[in-house]
Write a protein that holds these residues in place. Structure first.
Motif, mmCIF file in Angstrom:
data_model
loop_
_atom_site.group_PDB
_atom_site.id
_atom_site.type_symbol
_atom_site.label_atom_id
_atom_site.label_comp_id
_atom_site.label_asym_id
_atom_site.label_seq_id
_atom_site.Cartn_x
_atom_site.Cartn_y
_atom_site.Cartn_z
ATOM 1 N N PRO A 4 46.730 -17.809 25.228
ATOM 2 C CA PRO A 4 47.788 -17.897 26.359
ATOM 3 C C PRO A 4 48.912 -16.888 26.092
ATOM 4 N N GLN A 5 49.371 -16.795 27.021
ATOM 5 C CA GLN A 5 50.743 -15.744 27.054
ATOM 6 C C GLN A 5 51.819 -16.542 26.361
ATOM 7 N N GLY A 6 52.794 -15.718 25.659
ATOM 8 C CA GLY A 6 53.850 -16.406 25.210
ATOM 9 C C GLY A 6 53.667 -16.705 23.483
ATOM 10 N N ASN A 7 54.510 -17.262 22.782
ATOM 11 C CA ASN A 7 54.729 -17.603 21.453
ATOM 12 C C ASN A 7 53.739 -18.697 20.931
ATOM 13 N N GLY A 8 53.006 -18.475 19.895
ATOM 14 C CA GLY A 8 52.235 -19.800 19.606
ATOM 15 C C GLY A 8 53.206 -20.532 18.492
ATOM 16 N N PRO A 9 52.595 -21.269 17.583
ATOM 17 C CA PRO A 9 51.122 -21.652 17.884
ATOM 18 C C PRO A 9 50.759 -22.432 18.772
ATOM 19 N N PHE A 10 49.381 -22.133 19.028
ATOM 20 C CA PHE A 10 48.494 -22.669 20.281
ATOM 21 C C PHE A 10 47.585 -23.637 19.915
ATOM 22 N N PRO A 11 47.327 -24.641 20.527
ATOM 23 C CA PRO A 11 46.083 -25.342 20.311
ATOM 24 C C PRO A 11 44.833 -24.507 20.458
ATOM 25 N N ILE A 12 43.729 -24.744 19.849
ATOM 26 C CA ILE A 12 42.535 -23.869 20.073
ATOM 27 C C ILE A 12 41.338 -24.774 20.329
ATOM 28 N N ASP A 54 27.364 -22.439 11.647
ATOM 29 C CA ASP A 54 28.269 -21.772 12.439
ATOM 30 C C ASP A 54 29.550 -22.151 13.257
ATOM 31 N N ALA A 55 29.204 -23.235 13.647
ATOM 32 C CA ALA A 55 30.363 -23.656 14.516
ATOM 33 C C ALA A 55 31.269 -24.406 13.647
ATOM 34 N N SER A 56 30.805 -24.936 12.604
ATOM 35 C CA SER A 56 31.905 -25.366 11.560
ATOM 36 C C SER A 56 32.669 -24.358 10.922
ATOM 37 N N SER A 57 32.138 -23.024 10.853
ATOM 38 C CA SER A 57 32.686 -21.968 10.123
ATOM 39 C C SER A 57 33.791 -21.333 11.014
ATOM 40 N N TRP A 58 33.519 -21.656 12.509
ATOM 41 C CA TRP A 58 34.426 -21.221 13.619
ATOM 42 C C TRP A 58 35.661 -21.946 13.427
ATOM 43 N N VAL A 59 35.628 -23.398 13.152
ATOM 44 C CA VAL A 59 36.454 -24.337 13.172
ATOM 45 C C VAL A 59 37.468 -24.102 11.977
ATOM 46 N N GLU A 60 36.839 -23.890 10.815
ATOM 47 C CA GLU A 60 37.414 -23.532 9.412
ATOM 48 C C GLU A 60 38.418 -22.013 9.639
ATOM 49 N N PHE A 61 37.817 -21.141 10.362
ATOM 50 C CA PHE A 61 38.507 -19.984 10.582
ATOM 51 C C PHE A 61 39.796 -20.237 11.426
ATOM 52 N N ALA A 62 39.549 -21.147 12.238
ATOM 53 C CA ALA A 62 40.883 -21.281 13.267
ATOM 54 C C ALA A 62 41.872 -22.045 12.509
ATOM 55 N N LYS A 63 41.461 -22.997 11.709
ATOM 56 C CA LYS A 63 42.348 -23.869 10.920
ATOM 57 C C LYS A 63 43.060 -23.006 9.873
ATOM 58 N N GLY A 64 42.542 -22.023 9.348
ATOM 59 C CA GLY A 64 43.122 -21.038 8.576
ATOM 60 C C GLY A 64 44.289 -20.061 9.184
ATOM 61 N N ASP A 65 44.255 -19.980 10.434
ATOM 62 C CA ASP A 65 44.987 -19.067 11.220
ATOM 63 C C ASP A 65 46.382 -19.730 11.717
ATOM 64 N N LYS A 66 47.397 -19.217 11.169
ATOM 65 C CA LYS A 66 48.908 -19.709 11.462
ATOM 66 C C LYS A 66 49.061 -19.660 12.956
ATOM 67 N N ARG A 67 48.323 -18.939 13.664
ATOM 68 C CA ARG A 67 48.564 -18.694 15.207
ATOM 69 C C ARG A 67 48.131 -20.004 15.904
ATOM 70 N N PHE A 68 47.559 -20.945 15.352
ATOM 71 C CA PHE A 68 46.932 -22.150 16.018
ATOM 72 C C PHE A 68 47.458 -23.409 15.243
ATOM 73 N N SER A 69 47.592 -24.372 16.122
ATOM 74 C CA SER A 69 47.904 -25.699 15.688
ATOM 75 C C SER A 69 46.740 -26.647 15.414
ATOM 76 N N LYS A 70 46.487 -27.552 16.364
ATOM 77 C CA LYS A 70 45.138 -28.274 16.359
ATOM 78 C C LYS A 70 44.083 -27.704 16.946
ATOM 79 N N VAL A 71 42.973 -28.075 16.285
ATOM 80 C CA VAL A 71 41.687 -27.289 16.538
ATOM 81 C C VAL A 71 40.707 -28.489 17.058
#
Length: 438
Positions: free
Chosen positions: A160-168, A237-254
């Motif tokens: 989204p536009q604006g500042n995070g963190p965002f849910p993903i 593969d899907a689990s790896s994307w979840v773990e990727f998102a969890k490790g990124d500070k730009r995102f909150s809940k996954v």
């Protein structure tokens, strides 16, 4: 004509359910005759038909430097590997070896067209293919990637536009060669349903990642050999994307959104990764053997139907079947049996019951691929889940008319918006469960 029609009606490819895995997609020399031309010059998707009198048969041929595949959508044949793909100057030939038959195509490449003759069991018919135009649509999001044991997987992140963190939300596409945008390589045109989903999520403050499954699109090199493919690969593969998102500070809940076959993949990955929410859209509620037998009933004689039941019983016990009738080779060929064994171990109802997170189950009442009853079965299996049936929505998340022909035309119309009510219910669910802030 009877022999040809019988062949076309009895070829039921498991590609209807699987991601297309090209058996030629291994380390192999380019298929071109000595002194001839490289197949690179004609790589891409070619669409057209075999001109059978009174009933032209649409086909889609995908050519690469390593060979190619053929799809016959109206007969449920998807990305069946071609053999002996050869290009000499402008002369092109390729074949299908299926059900004990050798079916050949011989033609000439004339710019953006291929014209020639199709031959089967002594019968000949002309065919013509036109090269599909390259996708020039603008991407919705930015490129991201993750490193897996067998290579790098590409994806698209939309924020989204604006500042995070965002849910993903991790968006998982459906069965067959369906890409990250919701479009199938074996259906002419595009519907862009999952791309629209990502865009609408961003408009409401939620980020998303969508990706081509291994074996297709950007991740075709992860496909490997058909005999080595397992359903667990898609879950990991899907689990790896979840773990990727969890490790990124730009995102909150996954959370995870799984469409069609992606529903079973997504709910299993959600359990393994402790995702924060799960949304099933047009997910099948029964084990795949039940679905498959339902599709086969009425389409083949009783003896072949009984053999199919016996084969599935063996596969469900983890036992491969060596002896398979010629008519069933395309469905239960030895190279696909390991995948089916791994797939049959997963019951959607049992997997959904493992989740201790908010669950939303969505389906359209105009879905001609997954009926509303499957959504109801999932809802009944998971206590506390939410169920919503979107009025007028079909399998590609668009509003569709009641007639089958009109319904199918929406699969190739990216100009149609997502069905009314779909996004409202997704956003309401995410806000109510505090995945997305109001």
């Amino acid at each position: 004509m009877k022999k040809l029609s019988y062949f076309l009606l009895t070829v039921l490819s498991i590609g209807l359910l699987l991601t297309g895995c090209n058996k030629e997609n291994n380390k192999k020399e380019e298929s071109y005759e000595k002194g001839g031309s490289s197949l690179k010059s004609i790589e891409g998707k070619w669409e057209g038909s075999i001109q059978i009198p009174n009933q032209p048969l649409p086909i889609i041929v995908q050519l690469s430097s390593k060979g190619g595949t053929i799809s016959i959508p109206v007969q449920g044949v998807y990305q069946y590997p071609l053999s002996n793909v050869k290009l000499t100057d402008s002369s092109l030939s390729f074949a299908m070896d299926i059900q004990g038959q050798h079916i050949s195509f011989n033609g000439k490449v004339e710019g953006e067209k291929i014209k020639g003759t199709f031959k089967q069991q002594g019968q000949s018919f002309p065919f013509e293919l036109t090269k599909a135009s390259a996708d020039k649509t603008e991407e919705v999001g930015e490129a991201v990637q993750i490193d897996l044991k067998d290579g790098t997987m590409q994806g698209v992140l939309t924020t989204p536009q604006g500042n995070g963190p965002f849910p993903i939300m991790i968006i998982i596409a459906g069965s067959g060669p369906t890409d990250k945008d919701g479009n199938s390589a074996v259906v002419p045109g595009k519907n862009d349903s999952l791309k629209m989903l990502a865009k609408d999520l961003a408009a409401h403050g939620a980020a998303s990642i969508r990706y081509d499954k291994r074996g297709i699109g950007q991740n075709v090199n992860l496909g490997g050999k058909e005999e080595d493919m397992r359903f667990d690969h898609f879950i990991k593969d899907a689990s790896s994307w979840v773990e990727f998102a969890k490790g990124d500070k730009r995102f909150s809940k996954v959370g995870i959104i799984g469409h069609s076959e992606g529903s079973l993949i997504g709910m299993t990955a959600a359990s393994e990764t402790n995702a924060d929410a799960f949304i099933s859209i047009a997910g099948v509620g029964r084990p795949i053997d039940q679905v498959l037998l339902e599709q086969l009933e009425g389409q083949m004689p009783e003896n072949l139907l009984q053999e199919s039941k016996d084969i599935l019983d063996n596969l469900k016990q983890g036992e491969e079947v060596k002896s398979v009738s010629t008519e069933l080779q395309s469905l239960f060929r030895p190279s696909v049996q390991p995948y089916m064994i791994s797939w049959l171990q997963y019951n959607p109802q049992e997997q959904l019951q493992k989740l201790n997170i908010p669950v939303l189950i969505l389906n359209g009442d105009r879905d001609i691929q997954v009926p509303v009853t499957d959504a109801e079965v999932l809802h009944k299996a998971k206590k506390g889940s939410e169920l919503f049936i979107v009025e007028g929505m079909n399998h590609v998340l668009k509003e569709a008319p009641e007639d089958r022909e009109g319904n199918i035309t929406t699969y190739s119309n990216p100009g149609l918006p997502l069905a009314k009510g779909l996004m409202d219910n997704i956003i309401s669910f995410l806000e109510k469960n505090e995945v997305l802030q109001k």
